[in-house]
Design an enzyme around this catalytic site. Structure first.
Site, mmCIF file in Angstrom:
data_model
loop_
_atom_site.group_PDB
_atom_site.id
_atom_site.type_symbol
_atom_site.label_atom_id
_atom_site.label_comp_id
_atom_site.label_asym_id
_atom_site.label_seq_id
_atom_site.Cartn_x
_atom_site.Cartn_y
_atom_site.Cartn_z
ATOM 1 N N HIS A 49 0.823 -1.218 0.000
ATOM 2 C CA HIS A 49 0.000 0.000 0.000
ATOM 3 C C HIS A 49 0.851 1.259 0.000
ATOM 4 O O HIS A 49 1.574 1.540 0.948
ATOM 5 C CB HIS A 49 -0.910 0.006 1.230
ATOM 6 C CG HIS A 49 -2.058 0.960 1.118
ATOM 7 N ND1 HIS A 49 -3.274 0.609 0.564
ATOM 8 C CD2 HIS A 49 -2.172 2.252 1.471
ATOM 9 C CE1 HIS A 49 -4.087 1.649 0.591
ATOM 10 N NE2 HIS A 49 -3.448 2.663 1.134
ATOM 11 N N ASP A 51 0.276 5.480 -1.035
ATOM 12 C CA ASP A 51 -0.756 6.466 -1.367
ATOM 13 C C ASP A 51 -0.266 7.618 -2.224
ATOM 14 O O ASP A 51 -0.900 8.671 -2.247
ATOM 15 C CB ASP A 51 -1.366 7.021 -0.067
ATOM 16 C CG ASP A 51 -2.570 6.209 0.383
ATOM 17 O OD1 ASP A 51 -3.474 5.998 -0.446
ATOM 18 O OD2 ASP A 51 -2.593 5.765 1.540
ATOM 19 N N GLU A 154 -8.994 1.282 -2.478
ATOM 20 C CA GLU A 154 -9.096 1.345 -1.014
ATOM 21 C C GLU A 154 -10.493 1.759 -0.571
ATOM 22 O O GLU A 154 -10.778 2.915 -0.306
ATOM 23 C CB GLU A 154 -8.059 2.316 -0.439
ATOM 24 C CG GLU A 154 -8.033 2.258 1.080
ATOM 25 C CD GLU A 154 -6.916 3.055 1.713
ATOM 26 O OE1 GLU A 154 -6.328 3.901 1.018
ATOM 27 O OE2 GLU A 154 -6.636 2.828 2.895
ATOM 28 N N HIS A 181 -13.374 1.539 3.837
ATOM 29 C CA HIS A 181 -12.364 2.443 4.394
ATOM 30 C C HIS A 181 -12.834 2.791 5.804
ATOM 31 O O HIS A 181 -13.130 1.874 6.586
ATOM 32 C CB HIS A 181 -12.132 3.665 3.483
ATOM 33 C CG HIS A 181 -10.948 4.475 3.922
ATOM 34 N ND1 HIS A 181 -11.055 5.732 4.445
ATOM 35 C CD2 HIS A 181 -9.628 4.166 3.967
ATOM 36 C CE1 HIS A 181 -9.852 6.174 4.798
ATOM 37 N NE2 HIS A 181 -8.960 5.242 4.512
ATOM 38 N N HIS A 222 -8.771 -2.109 7.338
ATOM 39 C CA HIS A 222 -9.831 -1.112 7.608
ATOM 40 C C HIS A 222 -11.175 -1.713 8.011
ATOM 41 O O HIS A 222 -12.045 -0.985 8.475
ATOM 42 C CB HIS A 222 -10.078 -0.176 6.409
ATOM 43 C CG HIS A 222 -9.078 0.917 6.269
ATOM 44 N ND1 HIS A 222 -9.019 1.984 7.138
ATOM 45 C CD2 HIS A 222 -8.081 1.120 5.360
ATOM 46 C CE1 HIS A 222 -8.040 2.792 6.763
ATOM 47 N NE2 HIS A 222 -7.445 2.290 5.696
ATOM 48 N N HIS A 243 -2.484 -3.205 4.464
ATOM 49 C CA HIS A 243 -1.713 -2.310 5.342
ATOM 50 C C HIS A 243 -2.327 -2.307 6.743
ATOM 51 O O HIS A 243 -3.035 -1.396 7.121
ATOM 52 C CB HIS A 243 -1.598 -0.902 4.752
ATOM 53 C CG HIS A 243 -2.900 -0.198 4.451
ATOM 54 N ND1 HIS A 243 -3.922 -0.781 3.750
ATOM 55 C CD2 HIS A 243 -3.332 1.057 4.761
ATOM 56 C CE1 HIS A 243 -4.921 0.084 3.635
ATOM 57 N NE2 HIS A 243 -4.597 1.205 4.253
ATOM 58 N N ASP A 350 2.004 2.064 3.721
ATOM 59 C CA ASP A 350 1.093 3.219 3.779
ATOM 60 C C ASP A 350 1.844 4.535 3.545
ATOM 61 O O ASP A 350 1.343 5.610 3.872
ATOM 62 C CB ASP A 350 0.361 3.262 5.139
ATOM 63 C CG ASP A 350 -1.074 3.781 5.021
ATOM 64 O OD1 ASP A 350 -1.460 4.215 3.924
ATOM 65 O OD2 ASP A 350 -1.788 3.766 6.036
HETATM 66 ZN ZN LIG Z 1 -5.685 3.030 4.559
#
Ligand SMILES: [Zn+2]
Length: 405
Positions: A49, A51, A154, A181, A222, A243, A350
């Site tokens: 993961h 971003d 995500e 999420h 999540h 993650h 992350d």
């Molecule tokens: Zn996340």
């Protein structure tokens, strides 16, 4: 990815892992560092993961005009020189869009735009990246010396309650969907919302089974612990947590509890450890327990994005916690090894979605520090290779084998 944009306090270079200033200790450390580099030459990192795509949107640079990532970019966690230094060989790039986009009816559009960013990232730097859709692609691209780039979505809000949209996201290259999420969906409970369904609804079960049929990884990061358990009761293929860290060590609701870790062993899946200090340091988990709820409340109170950002930053400043260090992350890796087994742990940093990372894990150049710390604690080469990426590739391949072709 946290619930909302955060200001990065990115460290620039990862600190050296030096435990002593004596000469002998120094040379032992240098020796471990060399061993770590040798392991990374053999098997690049496969991270679950990153971003960067949303970070670029926040910085209003979806076309790599302001941020040429062939050069060092000090206000990002990620650029090409540091990916290379960190030995990254495969990366799930996150096509994250905020959960509240479901309420404004823009989730699918934003998700398509974020997928577009990832495809353009790869096309913009063809000497570095290549799109990967299968485990074989990952192996081939690594052999070419490039970074295999995969797409992860995500949050189930991105399918807008439609299996057709799910199938089209797969067709566009998405190879995992994180089921939720930060908020509950009509069909699944999130870890950071009040339980509504106690796991998945019948439609939620259909989503999981359709993903298994497609060969798309089901991501239990999540989601609530009950949703994790529900998924593991019905899934036909190994799952991932792209993650997530261990709840036993840091009590944040989006970390994975021990009973689920043991179910993941039976399922054959992999938990890819999140580096965020607020999820791995116990005091951080306590301080950040309410962060998604706080974010939601502040968004309501401050509809203007800039006011919201200021209030959010002020809340964070009033709730400080220690960063931890590379050893903190390795503690989580070791706990998952102990509880689920060496075949069920990986890395899901992350990076570029988190505001605070542990010392010696400042950015994507720092993965070798994890290897070095594992060597120092007596882990063997073969075990480390599994953690760095071997397990992730195995699970991707297993999900493909379950898919109807
Ligand atoms: Zn996340």
């Amino acid at each position: 990815m946290l619930a909302s944009p955060t200001r990065l306090i990115a460290g620039w270079l990862c600190g050296l892992v030096l435990s002593s200033f004596t000469l002998q200790a120094h040379s032992e450390t240098a020796d471990l560092a060399e061993q770590a580099r040798a392991i990374h030459r053999e098997a690049p990192v496969f991270d679950g993961h990153n971003d960067l795509p949303w970070k670029l949107r926040e910085k209003t640079d979806l076309f790599f005009k302001k941020y040429d990532i062939t050069r060092p970019q000090s206000d990002l966690h990620t650029d090409i020189p540091r990916l290379r230094k960190g030995g990254v060989g495969a990366q799930f790039w996150s096509a994250y869009v905020p959960a509240d986009s479901a309420r404004s009816g823009t989730a699918v559009k934003l998700t398509l735009e974020q997928i577009d960013v990832i495809h353009r990232l790869v096309r913009s730097y063809p000497d570095t990246f290549a799109m990967a859709y299968t485990a074989d692609d990952v192996a081939r691209i690594r052999k070419e010396g490039k970074i295999a780039s995969l797409i992860g979505i995500e949050g189930g809000h991105s399918i807008d309650n439609s299996l057709g949209v799910l199938r089209m996201l797969y067709a566009l290259g998405a190879r995992y969907l994180t089921l939720t999420h930060s908020e509950n969906l009509d069909w699944a409970d999130s870890a950071t919302d009040k339980p509504r369904h106690g796991g998945l609804t019948p439609f939620g079960e259909k989503v999981v089974l359709e993903m298994n049929r497609l060969g798309m990884l089901v991501d239990i990061s999540h989601v609530s612990a009950d949703t994790m358990r529900h998924v593991l009761r019905i899934a036909k293929a190994p799952v991932i947590a792209s993650h997530s860290s261990a709840f036993a060590l840091a009590q944040h609701p989006r970390n994975v509890p021990d009973d689920v870790l043991r179910l993941v062993t039976k399922n054959g899946g992999v938990i890819m450890v999140n580096f965020y200090s607020g999820f791995v340091v116990p005091e951080g988990a306590r301080a950040m327990k309410e962060i998604f709820q706080v974010g939601r409340e502040l968004k309501k109170k401050y509809p203007n994005e800039r006011d919201f950002q200021e209030a959010y930053a002020a809340w964070k400043k009033a709730n400080p916690f220690p960063r931890g260090n590379v050893g903190t992350v390795v503690d989580h890796i070791e706990h998952i090894i102990k509880t689920a087994g060496i075949d069920h742990v990986g890395l899901g940093s992350d990076f570029d979605g988190i505001s605070t990372a542990p010392e010696q894990l400042d950015d994507v150049s720092c993965y070798p520090n994890i290897t070095q710390e594992m060597l120092k604690r007596g882990h063997k080469r073969d075990a480390i290779l599994k953690v760095l990426g071997g397990n992730a590739v195995r699970v991707l391949r297993a999900a493909e084998a379950v898919a109807e072709r």
